[in-house]
Design an enzyme around this catalytic site. Structure first.
Site, PDB file in Angstrom:
ATOM      1  N   HIS A  56       0.827  -1.197   0.000  1.00 26.79           N
ATOM      2  CA  HIS A  56       0.000   0.000   0.000  1.00 26.79           C
ATOM      3  C   HIS A  56       0.871   1.261   0.000  1.00 26.79           C
ATOM      4  CE1 HIS A  56      -2.844   2.864   2.234  1.00 26.79           C
ATOM      5  NE2 HIS A  56      -3.381   2.671   1.043  1.00 26.79           N
ATOM      6  N   ARG A  57       0.691   2.086  -1.007  1.00 23.75           N
ATOM      7  CA  ARG A  57       1.533   3.275  -1.227  1.00 23.75           C
ATOM      8  C   ARG A  57       3.010   2.849  -1.221  1.00 23.75           C
ATOM      9  NH1 ARG A  57      -1.343   7.701   2.828  1.00 23.75           N
ATOM     10  NH2 ARG A  57      -3.425   6.759   2.741  1.00 23.75           N
ATOM     11  N   GLU A 117       0.521  -0.693  -4.826  1.00 22.74           N
ATOM     12  CA  GLU A 117      -0.510   0.328  -5.018  1.00 22.74           C
ATOM     13  C   GLU A 117       0.117   1.709  -4.877  1.00 22.74           C
ATOM     14  OE1 GLU A 117      -3.873   3.007  -3.380  1.00 22.74           O
ATOM     15  OE2 GLU A 117      -1.931   2.535  -2.516  1.00 22.74           O
ATOM     16  N   ASP A 142      -0.782   6.208  -5.635  1.00 16.34           N
ATOM     17  CA  ASP A 142      -1.819   7.228  -5.868  1.00 16.34           C
ATOM     18  C   ASP A 142      -1.255   8.266  -6.828  1.00 16.34           C
ATOM     19  OD1 ASP A 142      -3.669   6.416  -3.495  1.00 16.34           O
ATOM     20  OD2 ASP A 142      -1.677   6.642  -2.600  1.00 16.34           O
ATOM     21  N   HIS A 163      -0.159  10.915  -2.530  1.00 20.92           N
ATOM     22  CA  HIS A 163      -1.503  10.564  -2.036  1.00 20.92           C
ATOM     23  C   HIS A 163      -2.412  11.778  -1.853  1.00 20.92           C
ATOM     24  CE1 HIS A 163      -4.565   9.710   1.041  1.00 20.92           C
ATOM     25  NE2 HIS A 163      -4.637   8.533   0.460  1.00 20.92           N
ATOM     26  N   GLU A 210      -4.168   4.227  -8.221  1.00 19.69           N
ATOM     27  CA  GLU A 210      -5.378   4.894  -7.743  1.00 19.69           C
ATOM     28  C   GLU A 210      -5.393   6.331  -8.235  1.00 19.69           C
ATOM     29  OE1 GLU A 210      -6.370   5.010  -3.518  1.00 19.69           O
ATOM     30  OE2 GLU A 210      -7.943   6.479  -3.982  1.00 19.69           O
ATOM     31  N   LYS A 237      -6.488   9.906  -8.160  1.00 22.30           N
ATOM     32  CA  LYS A 237      -7.056  10.884  -7.219  1.00 22.30           C
ATOM     33  C   LYS A 237      -7.423  12.190  -7.933  1.00 22.30           C
ATOM     34  CE  LYS A 237      -5.938   8.815  -3.088  1.00 22.30           C
ATOM     35  NZ  LYS A 237      -6.953   8.322  -2.135  1.00 22.30           N
ATOM     36  N   ASP A 280       0.530  -1.974   4.768  1.00 25.73           N
ATOM     37  CA  ASP A 280       1.511  -0.896   4.908  1.00 25.73           C
ATOM     38  C   ASP A 280       2.884  -1.443   5.269  1.00 25.73           C
ATOM     39  OD1 ASP A 280      -0.389   1.164   4.496  1.00 25.73           O
ATOM     40  OD2 ASP A 280      -1.018   1.048   6.602  1.00 25.73           O
TER      41      ASP A 280
HETATM   42  O1  G3P Z   1      -6.091   0.671  -1.697  1.00 24.59           O
HETATM   43  C1  G3P Z   1      -7.081   1.436  -1.143  1.00 24.59           C
HETATM   44  C2  G3P Z   1      -6.591   2.593  -0.408  1.00 24.59           C
HETATM   45  O2  G3P Z   1      -5.399   3.030  -0.969  1.00 24.59           O
HETATM   46  C3  G3P Z   1      -7.592   3.681  -0.393  1.00 24.59           C
HETATM   47  O3  G3P Z   1      -7.340   4.615   0.565  1.00 24.59           O
HETATM   48  O4  G3P Z   1      -6.612   6.784   1.364  1.00 24.59           O
HETATM   49  O5  G3P Z   1      -4.956   4.999   1.136  1.00 24.59           O
HETATM   50  O6  G3P Z   1      -5.876   6.072  -0.872  1.00 24.59           O
HETATM   51  P1  G3P Z   1      -6.145   5.667   0.533  1.00 24.59           P
HETATM   52 CA    CA Z   2      -4.625   4.726  -2.342  1.00 26.35          CA
END
Ligand code: G3P
Ligand code: CA
Length: 228
Positions: free
Chosen positions: A10-11, A37, A39, A52, A105, A107, A220
């Site tokens: 994640h990120r 993942e 953003d 993000h 993702e 945004k 994470d």
């Molecule tokens: O993978 C989903 C998650 O990334 C969504 O929330 O705020 O971390 O972008 P956020």
């Molecule tokens: Ca995300």
């Protein structure tokens, strides 16, 4: 479309390295993760940058809105541990060095054409999943580039996840671990849609979601475990 549960950084490796940086992403990949993942937002000069928040304040030493800063100004900032805010191209280039699926993702609004062109010109659509909480973006990406896989991010637990996925012509759904349940996973898989959950940060919590049969588990902390 997907088979077996895989871990998703994640990120990149948000809990262990500066989030959404090349260093964090390669850290997770070198641990053996097969999915990452990130953003993306748009800079004022229309470059896709990997960050993000819609502001620079939390994750860099800069301030202000990302969409009001030039890409050159954004690149001059420190995103933690001397890392830069990556251009999306730099993350896409990692797909030449590592074997993984990249979840992007979106945004920012209005970047669908630019994003799909970047993916298509590199012929990497089979390595990408584009997702967003904004399902109009998800739908538009599929309309422009039908070969690119997409997913709808959702909050809460819908009455019928398939209705949401079909309305956006998506290929799957991404949902919080706090709300996902077995019925949703089974319904999605019955329709050949993927299920991604976010986030599991303790190794002892992983098995619940592996048993549930989700396709990707976001974390994470990529070092907690790497699943084949
Ligand atoms: O993978 C989903 C998650 O990334 C969504 O929330 O705020 O971390 O972008 P956020
Ligand atoms: Ca995300």
């Amino acid at each position: 479309m997907f088979s077996g549960t895989k871990m998703l950084g994640h990120r990149g490796a948000k809990g262990e390295k500066p989030e959404n940086t090349i260093g964090g992403i390669t850290y997770a990949l070198n641990l053996g993760l097969k999915a990452i993942e990130i953003d993306i937002h748009l800079s004022s000069d229309n470059r896709l940058v990997v960050i993000h928040d819609d502001t620079l304040d939390r994750t860099t030493n800069g301030t202000g809105k990302v969409k009001e800063a030039t890409s050159t100004d954004i690149r001059a900032l420190d995103a933690g541990d001397g890392e830069k805010v990556p251009y999306l191209e730099e993350v896409l280039d990692l797909l030449n060095q590592y074997s993984f699926t990249l979840f992007i993702e979106v945004k920012a609004v209005g970047c669908e054409k630019l994003l799909t062109e970047m993916i298509n010109e590199r012929e990497i659509h089979h390595k990408i999943v584009v997702k967003s909480f904004n399902h109009r973006i998800v739908k538009k990406v599929k309309e422009i580039a039908p070969k690119i896989r997409t997913a709808c991010l959702i909050y809460g637990l819908p009455v019928n996840a398939v209705n949401i996925i079909e309305a956006s012509r998506a290929d799957g759904i991404s949902i919080s671990v706090s709300t996902v349940d077995q019925a949703l996973v089974e319904l999605c898989h019955h329709h050949n849609y993927s299920v991604t959950v976010w986030n599991v940060n303790k190794v002892e919590d992983l098995d619940t979601f592996v048993q549930m049969g989700v396709d990707y588990i976001g974390t994470d902390f990529p070092s907690i475990v790497t699943l084949e």
